[in-house]
Design an enzyme around this catalytic site. Structure first.
Site, PDB file in Angstrom:
ATOM      1  N   TYR A   1      41.675  61.605   3.261  1.00 23.40           N
ATOM      2  CA  TYR A   1      41.326  61.266   1.886  1.00 23.40           C
ATOM      3  C   TYR A   1      42.580  61.098   1.035  1.00 23.40           C
ATOM      4  CZ  TYR A   1      39.949  62.113  -2.964  1.00 23.40           C
ATOM      5  OH  TYR A   1      39.798  62.025  -4.328  1.00 23.40           O
TER       6      TYR A   1
ATOM      7  N   LYS B   1      43.982  57.660  -0.783  1.00 26.14           N
ATOM      8  CA  LYS B   1      44.148  57.536  -2.224  1.00 26.14           C
ATOM      9  C   LYS B   1      45.590  57.152  -2.587  1.00 26.14           C
ATOM     10  CE  LYS B   1      41.425  58.240  -5.040  1.00 26.14           C
ATOM     11  NZ  LYS B   1      40.538  57.276  -5.738  1.00 26.14           N
TER      12      LYS B   1
END
Length: 321
Positions: free
Chosen positions: A137, A141
């Protein structure tokens, strides 16, 4: 101002869309949840059902002056291909479309990109990052941020830490579920000081970025460190549940989480394990963020303190059956 909000059927995106409507803006909200879309319509938001995968941004941005990109795959577990498809590629495509349309872009990212740096206090936005990250994740990002900056250097990138508030289904409710099962041990003997961000504070930062554009990256928090384990104890008291008392060293739990992750990866369906190593680290590693840049360039002053924000959330959870 005509504003497009992505992820409007999510917790943060919905709060942003409603606030902008209340402030007099014309708002269109993108999302996939028809029921929540109907609620947005009732609040004055024009709901546009859309999936970011393969979205026709040129058409969606027609007549748009600004975009708040709040949509993301926000989870500590998943397939890299899904993080690419939901976080990296749409962010880059949207930024390129904004550049072509002359639309302002506020991109919501995450301080999770700092997790692998080893820094814990007053972490600044110019902290060197990569090439290794704490989770898929966080990596996705960061690459999404890079794609946005490459396509639209004037974009505003917000990094709010630990978004919470009434209506959130992730942060505090997840701790509440762990307390109710009685399976949450105390993972550190010393207190862990961290920071959170009430959803209204994130909304405020996004609104400021629209009103007084400021290119670059900005940390966003409630501005006050929070004692994590004391907060867990407060939550337990609010729910009339036992406080975590059994101490288990964090390294043992993190090791067990690694084994659970390995088993999940070997499973054909790759189900999310009940515990992840990065999730354990969120409970055991302190972190506070420097807000100087947000205060000086955006004029950001947190409107909600953690004392008030958490009290509201605890009271809401206590009222639930």
């Amino acid at each position: 101002m005509n504003v497009l909000v992505t992820g409007a059927t999510g917790f943060l995106g919905g709060a942003v869309a409603r606030r902008l409507v209340a402030a007099g803006h014309e708002v269109r909200g993108l999302g996939r949840d028809a029921a929540r879309g109907a609620e947005l319509q009732a609040a004055g938001v024009t709901f546009v059902p859309a999936d970011l995968r393969g979205a026709d941004w040129r058409t969606l941005l027609r007549g748009t002056e600004a975009v708040v990109h709040a949509a993301a795959r926000s989870t500590l577990w998943g397939r890299w291909a899904d993080f690419q498809a939901d976080n990296i590629w749409p962010s880059g495509e949207l930024a390129r479309a904004c550049a072509a349309a002359g639309a302002r872009l506020v991109h919501v990212s995450t301080p999770s990109v700092y997790n692998a740096t080893g820094l814990t206090r007053q972490v600044r936005e110019d902290t060197p990052l990569g090439p290794h990250f704490d989770s898929l994740y966080a990596r996705s990002k960061w690459l999404a941020e890079e794609a946005v900056r490459a396509a639209l250097p004037d974009a505003t990138v917000l990094r709010p830490r630990g978004i919470y508030g009434v209506g959130d289904t992730s942060l505090v409710p997840r701790l509440a579920r762990a307390l109710k099962t009685g399976r949450l041990p105390r993972l550190t003997r010393a207190e862990v000081w961290t920071e959170l961000t009430h959803v209204r504070n994130v909304v405020q930062a996004a609104e400021l970025a629209l009103i007084r554009p400021a290119p670059g990256v900005f940390n966003v928090t409630d501005g006050q460190p929070v004692p994590l384990w004391a907060t867990v104890d407060r939550l337990a008291d609010a729910l009339a549940l036992p406080r975590p008392a059994r101490y288990v060293p964090a390294r043992l739990i993190e090791g067990a989480a690694h084994l659970l992750e390995l088993g999940a990866r070997l499973h054909p369906a790759r189900p999310e394990p009940p515990l992840t190593a990065s999730g354990v680290r969120l409970l055991t590693r302190p972190m506070t963020l420097d807000l100087t840049r947000a205060r000086e360039r955006l004029g950001y002053v947190p409107a909600v303190t953690p004392e008030v924000g958490l009290a509201d959330v605890f009271a809401h959870l206590r009222s639930q059956p």
